[in-house]
Design a protein around this motif. Structure first.
Motif, PDB file in Angstrom:
ATOM      1  N   PHE A  34      38.664  71.393  49.105  1.00  0.00           N
ATOM      2  CA  PHE A  34      38.007  71.531  47.791  1.00  0.00           C
ATOM      3  C   PHE A  34      38.959  72.173  46.777  1.00  0.00           C
ATOM      4  N   HIS A  35      39.621  73.209  47.228  1.00  0.00           N
ATOM      5  CA  HIS A  35      40.464  74.001  46.316  1.00  0.00           C
ATOM      6  C   HIS A  35      41.608  73.147  45.766  1.00  0.00           C
ATOM      7  N   TYR A  36      42.261  72.429  46.654  1.00  0.00           N
ATOM      8  CA  TYR A  36      43.400  71.593  46.239  1.00  0.00           C
ATOM      9  C   TYR A  36      42.910  70.261  45.653  1.00  0.00           C
ATOM     10  N   ASN A  86      49.975  78.197  38.670  1.00  0.00           N
ATOM     11  CA  ASN A  86      49.556  79.283  39.572  1.00  0.00           C
ATOM     12  C   ASN A  86      49.142  78.747  40.938  1.00  0.00           C
ATOM     13  N   HIS A  87      48.410  77.627  40.934  1.00  0.00           N
ATOM     14  CA  HIS A  87      47.957  77.085  42.225  1.00  0.00           C
ATOM     15  C   HIS A  87      49.117  76.554  43.056  1.00  0.00           C
ATOM     16  N   THR A  88      50.052  75.862  42.438  1.00  0.00           N
ATOM     17  CA  THR A  88      51.215  75.384  43.200  1.00  0.00           C
ATOM     18  C   THR A  88      51.961  76.574  43.796  1.00  0.00           C
ATOM     19  N   GLY A 135      40.743  85.711  38.893  1.00  0.00           N
ATOM     20  CA  GLY A 135      42.129  86.030  38.560  1.00  0.00           C
ATOM     21  C   GLY A 135      43.057  85.935  39.742  1.00  0.00           C
ATOM     22  N   TRP A 136      44.145  86.685  39.633  1.00  0.00           N
ATOM     23  CA  TRP A 136      45.260  86.576  40.574  1.00  0.00           C
ATOM     24  C   TRP A 136      45.864  87.951  40.805  1.00  0.00           C
ATOM     25  N   ALA A 137      46.377  88.183  42.019  1.00  0.00           N
ATOM     26  CA  ALA A 137      47.191  89.370  42.307  1.00  0.00           C
ATOM     27  C   ALA A 137      48.600  88.888  42.645  1.00  0.00           C
ATOM     28  N   VAL A 168      48.204  85.797  45.144  1.00  0.00           N
ATOM     29  CA  VAL A 168      46.947  85.595  45.867  1.00  0.00           C
ATOM     30  C   VAL A 168      45.881  85.188  44.850  1.00  0.00           C
ATOM     31  N   ASP A 169      45.266  84.045  45.091  1.00  0.00           N
ATOM     32  CA  ASP A 169      44.183  83.558  44.227  1.00  0.00           C
ATOM     33  C   ASP A 169      42.911  84.326  44.577  1.00  0.00           C
ATOM     34  N   VAL A 170      42.316  85.005  43.593  1.00  0.00           N
ATOM     35  CA  VAL A 170      41.056  85.697  43.873  1.00  0.00           C
ATOM     36  C   VAL A 170      39.882  85.124  43.069  1.00  0.00           C
ATOM     37  N   TRP A 171      40.035  83.886  42.583  1.00  0.00           N
ATOM     38  CA  TRP A 171      38.859  83.187  42.072  1.00  0.00           C
ATOM     39  C   TRP A 171      37.908  82.968  43.256  1.00  0.00           C
ATOM     40  N   GLU A 172      36.611  82.991  42.997  1.00  0.00           N
ATOM     41  CA  GLU A 172      35.667  82.813  44.111  1.00  0.00           C
ATOM     42  C   GLU A 172      35.881  81.494  44.854  1.00  0.00           C
ATOM     43  N   HIS A 173      36.333  80.460  44.127  1.00  0.00           N
ATOM     44  CA  HIS A 173      36.498  79.165  44.806  1.00  0.00           C
ATOM     45  C   HIS A 173      37.541  79.220  45.923  1.00  0.00           C
ATOM     46  N   ALA A 174      38.382  80.276  45.918  1.00  0.00           N
ATOM     47  CA  ALA A 174      39.425  80.414  46.947  1.00  0.00           C
ATOM     48  C   ALA A 174      38.855  80.885  48.283  1.00  0.00           C
TER      49      ALA A 174
HETATM   50 FE   LIG Z   1      42.087  78.622  42.711  1.00  0.00          FE
END
Ligand SMILES: [Fe+2]
Length: 206
Positions: A34-36, A86-88, A135-137, A168-174
């Motif tokens: 789903f994420h990708y 960011n995702h890549t 967001g992101w860390a 590190v992706d910290v969006w809930e979808h991750a």
């Molecule tokens: Fe994401």
């Protein structure tokens, strides 16, 4: 101008560096697919729709991000471009059987900056868990020092200057399908078992 040339300049969805089930059980194949296949892909498609026929149509992705950062009128372009990048970067920040110890030169810097790998992980985990909302860390190189940052929504250190080494992706979808609201469990499992130290070392150039 022929159509093939126009299409060849569209921003593309880069391939995942591993199979969708390669990060299980920390990140399930379902989450990764789903994420990708939905989230990341949609950012790419939306960005291409937004930039067609504009001054950004022929720009490399990183240049689009830097050119639109902080420009309220261009926020949709920035948000989608930064999320593509960011995702890549996130996919490469992870690897199957990751975690453990960083390569020697990076470990020396981690020890000097944070007092050891365990303290670094605690600090990155606190930033990731403490990011309010999406967001992101990040682990970044700022001058000659390693630092931890958190950014909201699509914001990325790439636009501002410090050199990203890991994210590190910290969006809930991750994590929501695997961990529901337990962001801390997702982050700590990822740091222990999936972190790609080799990618951070490559980015550091050491
Ligand atoms: Fe994401």
């Amino acid at each position: 101008m022929n159509t093939a040339a126009v299409q060849s300049r569209a921003i593309e969805l880069p391939p995942l560096p591993y199979e969708p089930d390669a990060l299980a059980p920390v990140i399930s194949a379902n989450t990764l697919s789903f994420h990708y296949g939905k989230h990341h892909k949609t950012y790419v498609e939306t960005l291409n729709k937004l930039i067609v026929g504009t001054e950004f149509a022929d720009m490399p992705l990183e240049k689009i991000i830097k050119a639109t950062d902080g420009d309220a009128e261009r926020a949709p372009i920035f948000n989608n471009a930064a999320q593509v990048w960011n995702h890549t970067f996130y996919w490469h920040s992870l690897k199957p059987k990751g975690g453990g110890e960083p390569p020697a030169a990076l470990k020396k810097m981690i020890d000097a900056s944070f007092g050891g790998v365990d303290k670094f992980k605690k600090e990155l985990s606190a930033a990731a868990v403490g990011q309010f909302g999406s967001g992101w860390a990040w682990l970044v190189l700022d001058g000659d020092k390693l630092k931890i940052l958190k950014t909201g929504n699509a914001q990325t250190p790439l636009a501002k200057g410090p050199k990203p080494l890991l994210t590190v992706d910290v969006w809930e979808h991750a994590y929501y399908l695997d961990y529901q609201n337990r962001r801390v469990d997702y982050v700590n499992a990822l740091l222990d078992k999936l972190l790609n130290w080799d990618f951070a070392a490559e980015n550091l150039g050491k």
